[in-house]
Motif scaffolding. Structure first.
Motif, PDB file in Angstrom:
ATOM      1  N   VAL A  14       0.847  -1.196   0.000  1.00 28.16           N
ATOM      2  CA  VAL A  14       0.000   0.000   0.000  1.00 28.16           C
ATOM      3  C   VAL A  14       0.881   1.244   0.000  1.00 28.16           C
ATOM      4  N   PHE A  15       0.662   2.093  -0.993  1.00 27.75           N
ATOM      5  CA  PHE A  15       1.228   3.455  -0.994  1.00 27.75           C
ATOM      6  C   PHE A  15       0.060   4.384  -0.725  1.00 27.75           C
ATOM      7  N   ASP A  16       0.190   5.179   0.323  1.00 24.94           N
ATOM      8  CA  ASP A  16      -0.946   5.904   0.887  1.00 24.94           C
ATOM      9  C   ASP A  16      -0.778   7.414   0.728  1.00 24.94           C
ATOM     10  N   GLY A  17      -1.887   8.124   0.594  1.00 19.71           N
ATOM     11  CA  GLY A  17      -1.829   9.535   0.258  1.00 19.71           C
ATOM     12  C   GLY A  17      -1.715  10.518   1.392  1.00 19.71           C
ATOM     13  N   HIS A  18      -1.888  10.066   2.655  1.00 17.86           N
ATOM     14  CA  HIS A  18      -1.823  11.066   3.726  1.00 17.86           C
ATOM     15  C   HIS A  18      -1.702  10.403   5.089  1.00 17.86           C
ATOM     16  N   GLY A  58       4.694   2.941   1.804  1.00 20.54           N
ATOM     17  CA  GLY A  58       5.091   4.336   1.758  1.00 20.54           C
ATOM     18  C   GLY A  58       3.906   5.245   1.558  1.00 20.54           C
ATOM     19  N   GLY A  59       4.212   6.541   1.368  1.00 22.63           N
ATOM     20  CA  GLY A  59       3.138   7.489   1.151  1.00 22.63           C
ATOM     21  C   GLY A  59       3.581   8.916   1.355  1.00 22.63           C
ATOM     22  N   VAL A 155       8.971   7.518   1.211  1.00 18.77           N
ATOM     23  CA  VAL A 155       8.385   8.695   1.856  1.00 18.77           C
ATOM     24  C   VAL A 155       8.413   9.885   0.906  1.00 18.77           C
ATOM     25  N   VAL A 156       7.264  10.551   0.752  1.00 16.87           N
ATOM     26  CA  VAL A 156       7.177  11.797  -0.010  1.00 16.87           C
ATOM     27  C   VAL A 156       6.867  12.924   0.964  1.00 16.87           C
ATOM     28  N   MET A 157       7.668  13.984   0.919  1.00 19.81           N
ATOM     29  CA  MET A 157       7.439  15.153   1.775  1.00 19.81           C
ATOM     30  C   MET A 157       6.231  15.940   1.287  1.00 19.81           C
ATOM     31  N   HIS A 158       5.321  16.219   2.211  1.00 22.78           N
ATOM     32  CA  HIS A 158       4.082  16.942   1.902  1.00 22.78           C
ATOM     33  C   HIS A 158       3.828  17.981   2.983  1.00 22.78           C
ATOM     34  N   GLY A 325      -6.096   7.421   0.919  1.00 23.55           N
ATOM     35  CA  GLY A 325      -5.545   8.586   1.604  1.00 23.55           C
ATOM     36  C   GLY A 325      -5.952   8.489   3.061  1.00 23.55           C
ATOM     37  N   SER A 326      -5.391   7.511   3.753  1.00 25.40           N
ATOM     38  CA  SER A 326      -5.896   7.035   5.039  1.00 25.40           C
ATOM     39  C   SER A 326      -6.116   8.132   6.068  1.00 25.40           C
ATOM     40  N   ASP A 327      -5.184   9.068   6.168  1.00 28.04           N
ATOM     41  CA  ASP A 327      -5.180  10.067   7.236  1.00 28.04           C
ATOM     42  C   ASP A 327      -4.845   9.428   8.583  1.00 28.04           C
TER      43      ASP A 327
END
Length: 378
Positions: A14-18, A58-59, A155-158, A325-327
């Motif tokens: 799983v690659f997740d959005g948040h 990741g995400g 990991v993506v910096m957001h 985008g689990s949060d």
């Protein structure tokens, strides 16, 4: 749905959005954040050992600055559930203009927001350095795929809410150099770039004046740098301003279908149609308040609430434009989810609903990586 159930029962990455794990680490200052995240247990719903156990590959890791004088990290649903007792609270933020905006949480000032945001980004840099290759900050889709292949957490910096960025956008250059590749101009409060949508149920998302002129400038600057602009906390007018001025796919990293749950934070069918037309993406938020038809946090809720939204969004957007985008660490999860280790229950529920392996892989990670690739151009 045309896809049939697959007999393959392997764990789907799983690659997740948040997620808001950086906020949890920041608020828990008495511990070393690198150790807490890498060794566990971290305060909240997410750390590296649990990610590995769950197949969380990741995400997007959000730097979010809490509103001033709130009792805990401000969550996406405005509550404090799932926050582990004993976590600290940073109270340095200054109150700014809340009397003018009674529907919103207070907005942190520029100096405090800048310090906290850079601090959280530094947490990620230190985590990567201390991980012995187990965590990789990714700046391209190729790096995400490579990290996943190497069994490293991608990991993506957001940034969730651009309160840290100055009107001249100087800090945007600095953060980009650090690795920032995604930004939400607002959280659900006003700042110099625009108005977030306040948490209301039932409600339309059309609750404010949208982006300011500076906000439009920020969107265009992000386009130039190929930084993804996240729409999840913008009010409806702001959404349409981004759609007008941006040349990138429209992405809402952690939002759901307004037709199924009339939360102000969810997306209308008209918005979904624009996202589809742009080749964009929606990540399903796991928070009960954004999933349920009644907008409530029910003890009877299950991961099937998420399946309902995934089904609907696939119907509206197509199978290449929906994911998660689990949060995590920012919302109240269904009782059967608890933390990141509950992902296997969601994947199992999607299988039971008729999702084959190919579709599961798209929803679980491939769609996210492809929309980032379309946005970043690399």
């Amino acid at each position: 749905m045309n896809n049939k159930v697959s007999e393959i029962e392997s764990l789907v990455p799983v690659f997740d959005g948040h997620n808001d794990v950086l906020s949890q680490l920041w608020l828990n200052h008495h511990q070393q954040p690198e150790h807490a995240f890498l060794q566990g247990p971290a305060c909240g719903q997410l750390d590296l050992p649990r990610c590995r156990e769950a197949g969380f590959a990741g995400g997007l890791f959000a730097a979010y600055v809490s509103s001033p004088k709130l009792p805990s990290v401000a969550t996406d649903s405005g509550d404090t559930a799932n926050i582990v007792p004993g976590c600290g609270i940073d109270t340095r933020f200054l109150l700014e203009g809340t009397k003018k905006h009674p529907d919103f949480s207070p907005t942190p000032d520029l100096n405090s927001a800048r310090d906290v945001t850079i601090g959280m980004m530094a947490f990620l840099l230190r985590i990567e350095k201390s991980s012995a290759g187990a965590v990789k900050i990714c700046r391209s889709a190729h790096e995400i795929r490579q990290a996943m292949q190497n069994q490293a957490l991608a990991v993506v910096m957001h940034i969730e809410g651009a309160e840290a960025i100055d009107p001249d956008l100087y800090l945007l250059d600095v953060l980009y150099a650090m690795g920032l590749r995604s930004i939400g101009p607002v959280w659900s409060r006003p700042n110099i770039f625009g108005h977030g949508v306040p948490f209301k149920f039932p409600s339309t998302p059309d609750l404010g004046p949208g982006l300011t002129d500076l906000g439009i400038r920020l969107v265009k600057a992000c386009n130039e740098k190929r930084i993804m602009v996240d729409l999840s906390h913008l009010d409806e007018k702001g959404f349409w301003q981004v759609a007008k001025h941006s040349d990138a796919p429209l992405v809402a990293s952690h939002s759901n279908a307004h037709a199924l749950s009339a939360q102000s934070r969810n997306l209308t069918d008209k918005q979904l149609a624009a996202i589809k037309e742009s080749g964009g993406f929606v990540g399903v938020n796991f928070g009960m308040s954004f999933l349920r038809e009644d907008g409530q946090k029910s003890p009877d809720a299950t991961v099937h609430e998420m399946v309902r939204h995934v089904d609907y969004l696939l119907e509206k957007l197509g199978e290449d434009h929906v994911g998660f985008g689990s949060d995590f660490d920012g919302v109240t999860l269904t009782p059967d989810m608890v933390d990141v280790r509950g992902l296997h229950k969601l994947v199992a529920a999607l299988r039971e609903a008729g999702y084959n392996q190919a579709l599961l892989e798209k929803v679980c990670h491939k769609n996210w990586i492809k929309v980032l690739e379309r946005t970043w151009g690399e």
